[in-house]
Each structure stands twice: as structure tokens, then as C-alpha cells.
Design an enzyme around this catalytic site. Structure first.
Site, mmCIF file in Angstrom:
data_model
loop_
_atom_site.group_PDB
_atom_site.id
_atom_site.type_symbol
_atom_site.label_atom_id
_atom_site.label_comp_id
_atom_site.label_asym_id
_atom_site.label_seq_id
_atom_site.Cartn_x
_atom_site.Cartn_y
_atom_site.Cartn_z
ATOM 1 N N ARG A 36 14.137 -23.628 23.704
ATOM 2 C CA ARG A 36 13.611 -24.618 24.655
ATOM 3 C C ARG A 36 12.452 -25.414 24.054
ATOM 4 O O ARG A 36 12.258 -26.581 24.396
ATOM 5 C CB ARG A 36 13.167 -23.922 25.945
ATOM 6 C CG ARG A 36 14.352 -23.466 26.786
ATOM 7 C CD ARG A 36 13.926 -22.827 28.084
ATOM 8 N NE ARG A 36 15.083 -22.548 28.921
ATOM 9 C CZ ARG A 36 15.027 -21.947 30.099
ATOM 10 N NH1 ARG A 36 13.871 -21.566 30.588
ATOM 11 N NH2 ARG A 36 16.123 -21.737 30.798
ATOM 12 N N LYS A 208 29.235 -14.035 41.829
ATOM 13 C CA LYS A 208 29.359 -14.287 43.271
ATOM 14 C C LYS A 208 29.921 -15.666 43.596
ATOM 15 O O LYS A 208 29.475 -16.669 43.062
ATOM 16 C CB LYS A 208 27.980 -14.148 43.928
ATOM 17 C CG LYS A 208 27.415 -12.729 43.863
ATOM 18 C CD LYS A 208 26.067 -12.656 44.564
ATOM 19 C CE LYS A 208 25.550 -11.226 44.594
ATOM 20 N NZ LYS A 208 24.226 -11.146 45.254
ATOM 21 N N GLY A 358 23.215 -19.111 31.473
ATOM 22 C CA GLY A 358 22.738 -18.224 30.417
ATOM 23 C C GLY A 358 23.818 -17.537 29.600
ATOM 24 O O GLY A 358 23.810 -17.590 28.372
ATOM 25 N N GLY A 381 19.981 -23.312 36.868
ATOM 26 C CA GLY A 381 19.916 -23.681 38.289
ATOM 27 C C GLY A 381 20.005 -25.174 38.498
ATOM 28 O O GLY A 381 20.656 -25.655 39.433
#
Length: 401
Positions: A36, A208, A358, A381
Site C-alpha cells: 500500500r 457469506k 484480500g 470494502g
């Protein structure tokens, strides 16, 4: 692009506030993975090469009490950044006050300064007050007062309304721009979702269904095919009446899965076989089964026939977006499906291939195919929020051209 970019700003002699994403793993005072930091270098270098004074803001981890602060200092990041830039980086161990203001006033053109972790502001006098993560208006106004222009290059936090992104930008109308990384994310994700070259195939994995309902719903109208893998596949199995044994199922989402299946028709591609195990353990007994999964067994990866079916769907794709693993990627014995998909994406030289999340990112890096892909998103996200078709506050706050 409809938003201002760093190249639209006057930089010579300007105090350039920059929101970067230096939320990196640190162990024993050493940065573990500097990806990053490296991703932010082009924008930082552009600013200092054009005579700007780069004042960097980033969060690191979550701070909910005073005891969290020492282990989440950005000092090791300043040291790593200094090595990467091959020049000194001034680290200011506070987030407001005279020490910070004096350090900024003493900067010369081309200097770089890193402010302490913005989330230090979330705890004051021992109280969890969320000044940064709650976008406290006074904090955003104060930070904005420290500079002349603002560059947001932190796509990873663009889905969050924080003082260090939205707060600063709101207080600098007409002077808030996107950095190169932010611009690249907007371009690739935006084009993939809104103007894809077809066939457009989305690959969605992870545990999920509830995490991806919005994405599936949005992409059903845009994608030609949606491949489903990971634990979320078995909620769809249950919705189709296929026995799932002890596999992960969100029982309260079975009706939602049924609605998605009805709407999707043949657009949704589910696994046709699975690697099942007798317990959730890398060393469990395993077998490959098609169709129903017996009681006492749980699916932990997609099977070889599924991998071939997925490759068949992908082989002619011109745009591919991948978010989420095909199995329990952290266990080597159940990582094969994810790795096979990653390897295959590296062969699609005529397609725009975008990877986010990730485990998906880790897979393509482990395989050494990251450089063969068009774009690896830096925001898990944020990229999901974008794929859901929702506005990202951090991007919305950047000034329009």
C-alpha cells in the site's frame, strides 16, 4: 474523469494535504507488507517533483482506548517510506497542535511529512469519541486549515466518511483532487461496472451471501455471467434443495438466495462438485462429491469439474471482476480452487481483469500472476461498495472538474 485529479492542481510551493492508505501490517516495529505504501508512491513523487510540500495523513488499525495507541504508531511507516523515496520523511508524532503546525511551517518545496495515525483522534482523555472515524466537523476543518490543496489517494477508505477524507475535502471546495491510485480505481472499477467490454463475467466468493447480496443484485443487470464460489455457494445449494451436510449455510438468507436464483436464470454459475471434509481442519479426511453432500461432511473448496466449468465460462470473457476466494484459502489443502482461478486469469491476455479482496489478491500474488492482470484493487470494502452501485463518500467529496 469528471473529478479533479492531482494534475489539475497548482503544486509549486503549495502545502499539499494528502490522504493515503498506509494501513499496513506492522510487527515489532517493522512494516510487514509495503504494497500500500508502494501504491501511493507515484502520486507522492508527482507532488514533490512539482515543488509541492507533501503532508500525508493515514489511519492504521482501530483505536478504541489509549492502550491501543503505542502499537499503532505510523513511525515505522515513515521509516519505510523514507527508504522507498530515498529521501528524509519527517514524522510528526501528534495529530494536531503547535508541534504539527510548526513542522508544516518549516517544510520546503519537495519535502515530505507524515502525520501520526489519524485514528489517534478517536480516543481523547481515555474516552472513545470517534473524532476521525465519525467525521467530526471541527477536526476536518482544522486539518484542512493546515494546507492549500488536498489530494485523496486512499481508495481503501473511500467507502468511509472520515474527517481525514470527506472532512478535509468538504472544507476545501474546488481544491480537492484524486491521486493517481484513486483515479485508476475509479477508471477500472467504473468502466467494468458501467461500460464493460463483453462478455463480462463476475466471480464472487467468500463465506457469506449476506456480504455480497448487494453486489450480486447490482451485477445481475450488468454481467453476462456470475460465478459463485466459497461458502456462500452452499446457501444457494440449500435454496435449490441440494443437501449441504455440515457446510456453511446462512439459513436466514435462503429465501433471498431463492429470489436471486429466480431472477438470475442461467446467469448464475454454481459449483458442480466440491471438495468436502469431515472436519474444519487442513488435515481432515477429504473426498470430491457431486450434488448432495452427506451429513457429517462440509464443503471447503470447489472441485475439479467446477474449476473446469468456471474456466469454460471465463475463456471468452473480455471483462472479469473477481472478489472473494473459492474455498477456505487459508488452509493449503482447500486453496486449490482459488489458485486455479487465479492462474487461469493470468492467461486471459485479451481481457480486462480486475481483482479485489484480500484472499483473491493474495492468491494472484502467490502465483506470481499479479503483473499479468489489468488491475488489483487496493480497497476490499470500497471495491465491494462500488460493485454494489453505491456512491462512495470519499469519491463524492472530491471536487468536480
Amino acid at each position: 474523469m469528471a473529478k479533479l485529479t492531482v494534475e489539475d492542481l497548482p503544486l509549486e510551493g503549495k502545502k499539499v494535504l494528502m490522504r493515503v492508505d498506509f494501513n499496513v501490517p506492522i510487527k515489532d516495529g517493522v512494516v510487514g507488507d509495503d504494497n500500500r505504501i508502494v501504491a501511493a508512491l507515484p502520486t507522492i513523487k508527482y507532488v514533490i517533483d512539482h515543488g509541492g510540500r507533501a503532508i500525508l495523513f493515514s489511519h492504521l488499525g482501530r483505536i478504541k482506548k489509549e492502550e491501543d495507541k503505542p502499537g499503532l504508531s505510523l513511525r515505522p511507516v515513515a521509516e519505510r517510506l523514507s527508504n522507498l523515496l530515498n529521501k528524509p520523511v519527517t514524522f510528526v508524532p501528534v495529530t494536531e497542535g503547535k508541534q504539527l503546525e510548526d513542522a508544516i511551517d518549516n517544510m520546503k518545496n519537495g519535502d515530505v511529512l507524515l502525520v501520526q495515525n489519524t485514528r489517534y483522534e478517536d480516543v481523547k482523555d481515555g474516552e472513545y469519541v470517534k473524532r476521525e472515524s465519525g467525521n467530526d466537523p471541527e477536526l476536518g476543518k482544522y486539518w484542512a486549515s493546515l494546507g492549500d490543496v488536498f489530494v485523496n489517494d486512499a481508495f481503501g477508505t473511500a467507502h468511509r466518511k472520515h474527517a481525514s477524507n470527506v472532512g478535509i475535502a468538504t472544507n476545501m471546495p474546488g481544491k480537492a483532487a484524486a491521486g493517481y491510485l484513486m483515479e485508476k480505481e475509479i477508471k477500472f472499477l467504473g468502466d467494468a461496472v458501467d461500460n464493460p467490454e463483453r462478455p463480462f463475467v463476475a466471480i464472487l466468493g467468500g463465506a457469506k451471501v449476506s456480504d455480497k447480496i448487494g453486489v450480486i443484485d447490482n451485477l445481475l443487470d450488468k454481467a453476462d455471467k456470475i460465478i459463485i464460489g466459497g461458502g456462500m455457494a452452499y446457501t444457494f445449494y440449500a435454496a435449490k434443495g441440494i443437501k449441504v451436510g455440515n457446510s456453511l449455510v446462512e439459513k436466514d438468507k435462503i429465501d433471498v438466495a431463492k429470489q436471486i436464483l429466480d431472477k438470475a436464470g442461467d446467469k448464475l454459475v454454481l459449483p458442480i462438485d466440491n471438495v468436502v471434509a469431515d472436519k474444519f481442519n487442513n488435515d481432515a479426511d477429504t473426498k470430491v462429491v457431486e450434488g448432495d453432500i452427506d451429513d457429517g461432511w462440509m464443503a471447503l473448496d470447489v472441485g475439479p469439474k467446477s474449476v473446469e466449468e468456471f474456466k469454460n465460462v471465463l475463456k471468452d470473457a473480455k471483462t472479469v471482476v473477481w472478489n472473494g476466494p473459492m474455498g477456505v484459502f487459508e488452509m493449503p489443502n482447500f486453496a486449490k480452487g482459488t489458485l486455479e482461478i487465479g492462474k487461469f486469469l493470468g492467461t486471459l491476455t485479451d481481457a480486462t481483469t480486475i481483482v479485489g479482496g484480500g484472499d483473491s489478491t493474495a492468491a494472484v500474488k502467490e502465483l506470481g500472476v499479479a503483473d499479468k492482470l489489468t488491475h488489483i484493487s487496493t480497497g476490499g470494502g470500497a471495491s465491494l461498495t462500488y460493485l454494489e452501485g453505491n456512491e462512495l463518500p470519499g469519491i463524492a467529496a472530491i471536487s468536480d472538474k
